[in-house]
Design a protein around this motif. Structure first.
Motif: not given
Length: 703
Positions: A80-109
Motif C-alpha cells: 500500500v503506497a501513500a502519496s506523501s510522508p506528511s500528515t496533511l497531504p496524505s490525509h487529503a489524498t485519502i479523503f479526495t482520491g487525488k494526488q497532492p498536485y491535484a488536491h493542493g494540500a502539499r505540506s503541513n504548513l
C-alpha cells in the motif's frame, strides 16, 4: 476593565464496562432491527505507523494483538503506497482520491485543502449519514479544510479533550502537547457509535500516538523499555481494539465497513534518516491497510497487488452505493475485496516538498509500477522492491531504460494531473506555528508555483542532505526542550552551508529569542519580512522581539502593519495597551473604534470599547448607553463561557448609565467566578473596589 487585569483573569472506566455489558445483551435484537439499513463506515487512520509496525506485516514482538486479530478477519493489503510522508497531504489524498498536485494540500504548513475539492465526508453527509471526525493533532486542525463535510468535529483545540503530557528531562517539567491521547479518541468515538447505532454513520478516528514525542502509559513502556516507538504503537493498538470491541458489542459488525490505514510511516534510522516528512523511501511511504466488512467482502485474505491510499475514498463510496468523487485519480478496490481479482495493475505516485522548502533541493517525487520504484531527484534512484524491499541497492545506473521510461511516465502524470486547485494557502498564527514546531514540522517558504518547471532537476542531491536533515532535527529537538543554546549553535552551522534558507533563519530567530538576544532576533526576522512581507507570523514575531528589546515605538509600527493585513487581529489590544500606558486617551478610542468598524461582531472588540466608553476620565468621550449596548451584546455572544472580566465591563457600563442595582448584581457574579477560579488576591481586590464604587452610587473611572 483594564487590559492588564483581563490578562490576569483569563490566565487564571467502570461505567463504560457496564454500558457495554447491557449493549451486548441487546446486540442481536438491535442487529435484526437495523438489518436493512445502509452500511456504517468507520475509517481509522494511524498517524506515523509503518506497515511493519503491525504483526500482520512483520514479527513485532506482539505489539499489536488487537490489530492482528482484526487483520485475521479482514482483507490485508500487503503493498500500500501513500502519496506523501506528511500528515496533511496524505490525509487529503485519502479523503479526495487525488494526488497532492491535484488536491493542493502539499505540506503541513502554509497549505490548506481548498474548498472546491469534494471529499468522502461531503458525499456521505449529503447522503444522510451522521458524520463525525475525531482528530488527534493540531496538524489537522479544522482551519486546514481536512474536516470539510463532517457535521461534528472534535480536535486538539476543542474543549474538554485529553492531551498528551510528556516529561521534559531538561527542566523536570511535564509538558502538554497539542495531541489528543488515544484513549480520548477511542472513548469519544465509541460514544458516537452508541448514539448513532440505529442510523447510518461515518466516523473518522485519527490516532497520533505513534508520532514523536512518545508518551505511552507505563505498562507499555515496561513491555518495550528500549523502544518507545513500539511501546506507543502497542498503546495505540489497545485503544483501537476498544473501538473494534464496541462495534461487536453493539451488534453492528454485520453492517459496518471498517477501514484501518496510516497516512505515512516513520524512518527510524532507515537510510540514515530518523524522522519522516523529508524522504520517500518505503519506511515512510508503505503503510498498512486492513478492510473488514459484510459480504460480499471476502475476509481472512491477503492481497499482494499494489494499491494506493488514493483508492480508499473511491472504494468506500463504491461499497456504500455512491457515485465516484469528481476528479478522483483513485479506483475502487472492490474487485480485490470480493476476491474477483488479485492485482489491478496500478501505478503509485508520491511526493515531498520539505527538502525543497528548507534546503532548496528539487521537490522529491517517486513513481512505483510493479516491482520497480523510481525516485525523481538529482542523482535518480531505482529499486527492485521484490528483490530489494529495503531499497539498499540503487539500480539507476544499470537500468537506464527503466529510469527513462518511469521518468517519462512520472512527468506525464504530473503534467496531466496538476491543477490550479493547489493554490490554497494559509498563514499560520504564532501559537499554531509553535505547536507545529513542537511536533517537528518546519514551516518553510518554498512553494511549487509551476509543477512542470519543478520537474526539471537542479540544486543539491537529496541523498547528500541526510546529515543536514538530522542536524535540523537535532536543532528542532533542542528548541522543543528549550535548550536554546544548542539549538542556536546547530542552526548557525546549517546557515553556514545554506545562508539563504528561509526556514533555518526563521528557526534560528526563535532560538535567539529564547536566549533573550532580542535585538539579534528582531534583525534576523526583519530580513525574512523583506522576503515575505505579508507573513503574519513573522510580523508578530518581529513586533514581539522589538517590544522585548524595549523598542516599543518600532513594535507599534509593526503591529500596525499586522492590522493593515488582518484588522481583527488581537494585536489591536497591544496597540491599545501602549496608548493606555501612555495615557493617550484619544488614541485609545481611535484604535478601539477602528476595531469595531472592521470587526463589528467581535466580542473582544466590543468589550474593549465598552470599557473605555464607560470608564474614561475624559467626559467628552464617555457614553454610558453605547457602552451598555456593546457590553450586553458581547456578553450575550459569550454566555456559554462567562468570564469575570466581561461581567466587570458590563457592570461598569450599567453604572455609567445610572443603573447601579444591575451593576452591583453583575459585579457580584464576577466576584463569585473569581473565587471559583481561585484568582490572585490582587485581582479580586480590584473587582471588590469596583463593587464598592457601585454600592456607593458612583461609576468607575479608569485610573
Amino acid at each position: 476593565m483594564p487590559l492588564m487585569l483581563v490578562f490576569l483573569v483569563s490566565g487564571c472506566g467502570g461505567d463504560e464496562h457496564a454500558a457495554q455489558t447491557a449493549e451486548t445483551r441487546s446486540a442481536s435484537s438491535a442487529s435484526s432491527r437495523a438489518a436493512d439499513l445502509p452500511w456504517n463506515v468507520v475509517l481509522i487512520t494511524l498517524d506515523t505507523t509503518r506497515a511493519d509496525a503491525l504483526g500482520a506485516y512483520a514479527g513485532n514482538g506482539g505489539a499489536t494483538p488487537k490489530l492482528d486479530a482484526f487483520a485475521a478477519e479482514a482483507v490485508v493489503f500487503e503493498q500500500v503506497a501513500a502519496s506523501s510522508p506528511s500528515t496533511l497531504p496524505s490525509h487529503a489524498t485519502i479523503f479526495t482520491g487525488k494526488q497532492p498536485y491535484a488536491h493542493g494540500a502539499r505540506s503541513n504548513l502554509g497549505y490548506t485543502l481548498a474548498a472546491e475539492n469534494v471529499t468522502l465526508a461531503e458525499v456521505l453527509s449529503e447522503a444522510g449519514y451522521a458524520t463525525r471526525a475525531e482528530i488527534a493533532a493540531v496538524v489537522l486542525r479544522p482551519q486546514t479544510g481536512i474536516a470539510q463535510g463532517f457535521r461534528e468535529v472534535t480536535h486538539a483545540g476543542s474543549e474538554g479533550v485529553s492531551l498528551k503530557r510528556v516529561y521534559r528531562k531538561s527542566d523536570g517539567m511535564m509538558v502538554e502537547y497539542p495531541i489528543r491521547t488515544g484513549s480520548d479518541i477511542a472513548r469519544r468515538g465509541i460514544e458516537f457509535i452508541r448514539a448513532h447505532r440505529d442510523a447510518p454513520f461515518f466516523l473518522w478516528l485519527h490516532f497520533f500516538d505513534a508520532h514523536d514525542p512518545y508518551a505511552p502509559p507505563q505498562p507499555y513502556l515496561h513491555r518495550f523499555p528500549n523502544d518507545p516507538y513500539r511501546a506507543s504503537v502497542a498503546y495505540q493498538d489497545a485503544e483501537v481494539g476498544r473501538v473494534f470491541d464496541a462495534i461487536d458489542a453493539l451488534g453492528l459488525r454485520e453492517r459496518t465497513l471498517v477501514v484501518v490505514t496510516a497516512d505515512h510511516g516513520e524512518s527510524l534510522g532507515d537510510h540514515g534518516v530518523s524522522k519522516h516528512s523529508y524522504y520517500v523511501y518505503e519506511s515512510t511511504i508503505r503503510v498498512p491497510l486492513l478492510i473488514r466488512g459484510p459480504a460480499p467482502i471476502a475476509g481472512g485474505r491477503r492481497v499482494a497487488g499494489l494499491v494506493r491510499t488514493s483508492d480508499l475514498a473511491p472504494t468506500i463510496l463504491d461499497l456504500t452505493g455512491r457515485a465516484p468523487l469528481i476528479g478522483s485519480e483513485g479506483v475502487s478496490l472492490r474487485p480485490l475485496l470480493e476476491a474477483k481479482q488479485q492485482d489491478l495493475g496500478l501505478t503509485a505516485y508520491g511526493e515531498s516538498l520539505e527538502l525543497h522548502k528548507v534546503f532548496g533541493a528539487a521537490p522529491l517525487r517517486y513513481l512505483r509500477e510493479g516491482r520497480w520504484k523510481y525516485i525523481h531527484k538529482v542523482g535518480p534512484e531505482l529499486y527492485d522492491l521484490v528483490a530489494d524491499p529495503g531499497e539498499l541497492h540503487n539500480r539507476a545506473g544499470r537500468e537506464t531504460e527503466q529510469v527513462a521510461r518511469l521518468a517519462a511516465l512520472l512527468r506525464e502524470r504530473v503534467v496531466t494531473g496538476a491543477t490550479s486547485n493547489g493554490g490554497a494557502s494559509t498563514e499560520v498564527d504564532a501559537v499554531t506555528s509553535e505547536q507545529l514546531l513542537a511536533l517537528g514540522y518546519a514551516a518553510g517558504a518554498g512553494r511549487i508555483e509551476d509543477d512542470v518547471a519543478s520537474l526539471d532537476l537542479s540544486g543539491p542531491d537529496a541523498a547528500n542532505l541526510v546529515p543536514k536533515v538530522d542536524l535540523l532535527a537535532e536543532a528542532q529537538g533542542h528548541l522543543l526542550l528549550r535548550d536554546f543554546e544548542n539549538a542556536e549553535s546547530r542552526l548557525t552551522k546549517l546557515l553556514a552551508d545554506y545562508p539563504g534558507s528561509f526556514e533555518i533563519q526563521r528557526l534560528r530567530s526563535k532560538a535567539l529569542e529564547g536566549l533573550e538576544r532580542f535585538d539579534e532576533a528582531a534583525a534576523a526576522i526583519e530580513g525574512l519580512v523583506e522576503r515575505s512581507p505579508d507573513d503574519l507570523e513573522l510580523l508578530l514575531a518581529w513586533a514581539r522581539n522589538l517590544a522585548k528589546a524595549q523598542r516599543r515605538d518600532e513594535a507599534v509600527n509593526v503591529w500596525e502593519r499586522v492590522l493593515a493585513i488582518d484588522p481583527c487581529s488581537d494585536v489591536r489590544q497591544q496597540v491599545y495597551l501602549v496608548a493606555y500606558q501612555r495615557r493617550e486617551t484619544r488614541r485609545q478610542f481611535d484604535v478601539l473604534s477602528e476595531g469595531m468598524e472592521s470587526c463589528p461582531e467581535s466580542p473582544s472588540h466590543m468589550l474593549d470599547l465598552a470599557w473605555a466608553l464607560a470608564t474614561s476620565r475624559d467626559d467628552s468621550l464617555r457614553d454610558g448607553d453605547r457602552a451598555l449596548a456593546l457590553a450586553r451584546r458581547a456578553v450575550s455572544l459569550l454566555e456559554r463561557n462567562p468570564d469575570p472580566a466581561q461581567l466587570d465591563t458590563l457592570a461598569a457600563a450599567f453604572a455609567e448609565s445610572g443603573d447601579f442595582e444591575s451593576a452591583i448584581r453583575e459585579q457580584r457574579k464576577a466576584l463569585a467566578l473569581l473565587r471559583d477560579r481561585e484568582a490572585p488576591a490582587a485581582v479580586e481586590a480590584v473587582f471588590r473596589a469596583h463593587l464598592g464604587e457601585f454600592e456607593a452610587g458612583r461609576p468607575v473611572r479608569d485610573p
